[in-house]
Structures are given as C-alpha cells and as structure tokens.
Design a protein around this motif. Structure first.
Motif, PDB file in Angstrom:
ATOM      1  N   PHE A   6       0.762  -1.090  -0.116  1.00  0.00           N
ATOM      2  CA  PHE A   6      -0.013   0.048  -0.043  1.00  0.00           C
ATOM      3  C   PHE A   6       0.849   1.164  -0.021  1.00  0.00           C
ATOM      4  N   GLU A   7       1.983   1.213   0.799  1.00  0.00           N
ATOM      5  CA  GLU A   7       2.825   2.331   0.669  1.00  0.00           C
ATOM      6  C   GLU A   7       3.605   2.669  -0.692  1.00  0.00           C
ATOM      7  N   ASN A   8       3.717   1.480  -1.338  1.00  0.00           N
ATOM      8  CA  ASN A   8       4.255   1.488  -2.968  1.00  0.00           C
ATOM      9  C   ASN A   8       3.153   2.107  -3.873  1.00  0.00           C
ATOM     10  N   GLU A   9       2.060   1.513  -3.589  1.00  0.00           N
ATOM     11  CA  GLU A   9       0.959   2.121  -4.519  1.00  0.00           C
ATOM     12  C   GLU A   9       0.752   3.630  -4.212  1.00  0.00           C
ATOM     13  N   ALA A  10       0.780   3.854  -3.051  1.00  0.00           N
ATOM     14  CA  ALA A  10       0.707   5.232  -2.842  1.00  0.00           C
ATOM     15  C   ALA A  10       1.727   6.082  -3.454  1.00  0.00           C
ATOM     16  N   ARG A  11       2.756   5.719  -3.268  1.00  0.00           N
ATOM     17  CA  ARG A  11       4.031   6.602  -4.113  1.00  0.00           C
ATOM     18  C   ARG A  11       3.814   6.379  -5.551  1.00  0.00           C
ATOM     19  N   ALA A  12       3.418   5.311  -6.092  1.00  0.00           N
ATOM     20  CA  ALA A  12       3.257   5.222  -7.540  1.00  0.00           C
ATOM     21  C   ALA A  12       2.014   6.362  -7.940  1.00  0.00           C
ATOM     22  N   ASN A  13       1.174   6.662  -7.059  1.00  0.00           N
ATOM     23  CA  ASN A  13       0.103   7.508  -7.390  1.00  0.00           C
ATOM     24  C   ASN A  13       0.464   8.841  -7.101  1.00  0.00           C
ATOM     25  N   GLY A  14       1.962   9.165  -6.667  1.00  0.00           N
ATOM     26  CA  GLY A  14       2.303  10.593  -6.320  1.00  0.00           C
ATOM     27  C   GLY A  14       2.372  11.170  -5.065  1.00  0.00           C
ATOM     28  N   TYR A  15       1.996  10.183  -4.094  1.00  0.00           N
ATOM     29  CA  TYR A  15       2.226  10.609  -2.570  1.00  0.00           C
ATOM     30  C   TYR A  15       3.620  10.125  -2.142  1.00  0.00           C
ATOM     31  N   ASN A  16       4.189  11.008  -1.392  1.00  0.00           N
ATOM     32  CA  ASN A  16       5.651  10.857  -0.918  1.00  0.00           C
ATOM     33  C   ASN A  16       5.878  10.570   0.259  1.00  0.00           C
ATOM     34  N   ILE A  17       5.468  11.560   1.393  1.00  0.00           N
ATOM     35  CA  ILE A  17       5.079  11.246   2.638  1.00  0.00           C
ATOM     36  C   ILE A  17       3.764  10.509   3.227  1.00  0.00           C
ATOM     37  N   ILE A  18       4.091   9.192   3.825  1.00  0.00           N
ATOM     38  CA  ILE A  18       2.958   8.311   3.927  1.00  0.00           C
ATOM     39  C   ILE A  18       2.834   7.990   5.519  1.00  0.00           C
ATOM     40  N   CYS A  19       1.875   8.114   5.825  1.00  0.00           N
ATOM     41  CA  CYS A  19       1.711   7.815   7.618  1.00  0.00           C
ATOM     42  C   CYS A  19       0.726   6.720   7.574  1.00  0.00           C
ATOM     43  N   GLY A  20       1.211   5.872   8.511  1.00  0.00           N
ATOM     44  CA  GLY A  20       0.004   4.834   8.951  1.00  0.00           C
ATOM     45  C   GLY A  20      -0.606   5.114  10.262  1.00  0.00           C
ATOM     46  N   VAL A  21      -1.876   4.932  10.246  1.00  0.00           N
ATOM     47  CA  VAL A  21      -2.710   5.416  11.367  1.00  0.00           C
ATOM     48  C   VAL A  21      -3.361   4.191  11.790  1.00  0.00           C
ATOM     49  N   ASP A  22      -3.449   3.960  13.174  1.00  0.00           N
ATOM     50  CA  ASP A  22      -4.435   2.823  13.941  1.00  0.00           C
ATOM     51  C   ASP A  22      -4.691   3.351  15.228  1.00  0.00           C
ATOM     52  N   GLU A  23      -5.651   2.581  15.956  1.00  0.00           N
ATOM     53  CA  GLU A  23      -6.266   3.041  17.220  1.00  0.00           C
ATOM     54  C   GLU A  23      -5.957   1.923  18.227  1.00  0.00           C
ATOM     55  N   ALA A  24      -6.013   2.155  19.419  1.00  0.00           N
ATOM     56  CA  ALA A  24      -6.135   1.230  20.411  1.00  0.00           C
ATOM     57  C   ALA A  24      -7.182   1.560  21.584  1.00  0.00           C
ATOM     58  N   GLY A  25      -8.057   0.747  22.061  1.00  0.00           N
ATOM     59  CA  GLY A  25      -8.982   0.957  22.947  1.00  0.00           C
ATOM     60  C   GLY A  25     -10.331   1.356  22.870  1.00  0.00           C
ATOM     61  N   ARG A  26     -10.780   1.016  21.717  1.00  0.00           N
ATOM     62  CA  ARG A  26     -12.203   1.181  21.280  1.00  0.00           C
ATOM     63  C   ARG A  26     -13.264   0.464  22.108  1.00  0.00           C
ATOM     64  N   GLY A  27     -12.806  -0.616  22.552  1.00  0.00           N
ATOM     65  CA  GLY A  27     -13.877  -1.574  23.339  1.00  0.00           C
ATOM     66  C   GLY A  27     -13.786  -1.339  24.977  1.00  0.00           C
ATOM     67  N   PRO A  28     -12.656  -1.046  25.646  1.00  0.00           N
ATOM     68  CA  PRO A  28     -12.787  -0.918  27.075  1.00  0.00           C
ATOM     69  C   PRO A  28     -13.977   0.041  27.661  1.00  0.00           C
ATOM     70  N   LEU A  29     -14.205  -0.406  28.794  1.00  0.00           N
ATOM     71  CA  LEU A  29     -15.204   0.239  29.700  1.00  0.00           C
ATOM     72  C   LEU A  29     -14.483   1.591  30.211  1.00  0.00           C
ATOM     73  N   ALA A  30     -13.195   1.701  30.131  1.00  0.00           N
ATOM     74  CA  ALA A  30     -12.609   2.837  30.924  1.00  0.00           C
ATOM     75  C   ALA A  30     -11.352   3.239  30.310  1.00  0.00           C
ATOM     76  N   GLY A  31     -10.928   4.209  30.541  1.00  0.00           N
ATOM     77  CA  GLY A  31      -9.673   4.991  29.826  1.00  0.00           C
ATOM     78  C   GLY A  31     -10.183   5.636  28.537  1.00  0.00           C
ATOM     79  N   PRO A  32      -9.165   6.531  28.019  1.00  0.00           N
ATOM     80  CA  PRO A  32      -9.119   7.128  26.712  1.00  0.00           C
ATOM     81  C   PRO A  32      -9.060   6.162  25.575  1.00  0.00           C
ATOM     82  N   VAL A  33      -9.412   6.801  24.412  1.00  0.00           N
ATOM     83  CA  VAL A  33      -9.128   5.851  23.314  1.00  0.00           C
ATOM     84  C   VAL A  33      -7.887   6.464  22.880  1.00  0.00           C
ATOM     85  N   PHE A  34      -6.812   5.819  22.362  1.00  0.00           N
ATOM     86  CA  PHE A  34      -5.617   6.198  21.707  1.00  0.00           C
ATOM     87  C   PHE A  34      -5.592   6.203  20.222  1.00  0.00           C
ATOM     88  N   ALA A  35      -4.939   6.831  19.481  1.00  0.00           N
ATOM     89  CA  ALA A  35      -4.534   6.495  18.215  1.00  0.00           C
ATOM     90  C   ALA A  35      -2.876   7.071  17.934  1.00  0.00           C
TER      91      ALA A  35
END
Length: 204
Positions: A6-35
């Motif tokens: 997916f990074e190579n595909e993005a570069r082939a489409n002209g994108y140079n700086i690519i970031c990956g994004v994910d979260e942790a903690g959508r399901g818990p009963l307590a605490g913030p959600v992190f990304a």
C-alpha cells in the motif's frame, strides 16, 4: 506478503510522505481511546513489526522503542472518556486519529488508516481493512498506540488500585465487572459504556 504494497501503491500515485494510522482502546469500559500516526522512511520495514494483537506485551515494548528509533516521524493522539461519552466512540476515535496525524512534525501527503471508515483528516486518506496486518506503516502505528495506551492504564492503576486496571487495561473482563459492582464507577470509566450498570444502581 508484501508489507509495503500500500505504501508503494501510494508512491506510484504521487504521494511521497505516507503515514500509517491505527487506534487502540475502542472497546474498553475505561480509559481514553488512543491513536498513533507513524511515517516510515521510504522502503523501510522494521523487523518484527506485526499487528499489535499478534504480539506479546514484551515484544510490543521492544518494538515500540525500535519504531521510534527507526521511523521518520511519529505521534500519539487521544480522546478522553468524557469526549467518548459526549460524541460516541467512533467520533472520539476519529478525533484521536486526527490529533495523532496533526501532531506529526512532518505533514503527510496521505494517511493509510486501519479499518473501513475515513476519519476527517486534513490530508488525503485511504482506509485498509485489517491494515494492521497488511501495511508496515499501520502495523507500526498499531504498536505505538497499543503500548502508549497500556502504559497509560498502568499509571491509572496506581491512581485507582481497586479496579486492577493493570490486569485488564479497562476491558470488560469478569474481574473488572466484579470490581465495578463492589466499588462503583470512577472518573476513568466511560459512562456511555456502562448505562446498564448505572441504571441498575439507580434507586427505585
């Protein structure tokens, strides 16, 4: 499997700086959600990186330091329990993702986001279902998000020792529900996730 497909595909489409994004903690009963947002150097795969859920806690901790050492940029964003209750968990997750991307010290041309729903980012965005197991950038972000949240929950355990957050990290385990039944809820709990418990506590 090609971790950089997916990074190579993005570069082939002209994108140079690519970031990956994910979260942790959508399901818990307590605490913030992190990304987390992570930008890897072009063509770079960090050895050992995988979907955070497939790694042991010890391995995640080791890789956390390795990712920070080897990546081009990284950032963590959160949305609080109060924000989760006010705008719902999906919108709070999007908010945490936006904060993570906005916190990067280099502006990405595109974000590769785990899942099938696009957060409202100030950059182009591509969603990838099960991206944390398919993209090197998203896998790295998943580890940063997970370790960051786990560390936060360990600190919260010291503040609220009665809930044993260090053991379940806020998830709805049998132990956690037993402690809620015994001690009630605290400021770290997501009230919108505990409506039934709160209703049962109301005097009749």
């Amino acid at each position: 499997m090609d971790w950089l497909e997916f990074e190579n595909e993005a570069r082939a489409n002209g994108y140079n700086i690519i970031c990956g994004v994910d979260e942790a903690g959508r399901g818990p009963l307590a605490g913030p959600v992190f990304a987390a947002a992570v930008v890897l150097p072009k063509g770079h795969i960090i050895e050992g990186v995988n979907d955070s859920k497939k790694l042991s806690e010890k391995k995640r901790e080791i890789l956390y330091d390795k990712i920070i050492d080897e990546c081009a940029a990284w950032s963590v964003g959160t949305a609080s329990e109060k924000e989760i209750d006010e705008i719902n968990i999906l919108q709070a997750t999007f908010l945490a993702m936006k904060r993570a991307v906005d916190g990067l010290n280099i502006r990405p041309d595109i974000a590769l986001v785990d899942g099938n729903q696009k957060p409202p980012l100030d950059t182009d965005c591509k969603t990838i279902v099960k991206g944390d197991a398919r993209s090197a950038s998203i896998a790295a972000a998943s580890i940063i998000a997970k370790v960051s949240r786990d560390r936060y929950m360990l600190a919260l355990a010291e503040k609220y020792p009665q809930y044993a957050f260090e053991r379940h990290k806020g998830y709805g385990t049998k132990l956690h529900y037993e402690r809620i039944a015994k001690y009630g809820i605290c400021a770290a709990h997501r009230k919108s996730f505990l409506k039934k418990v709160l209703n049962d506590e109301q005097p009749r």
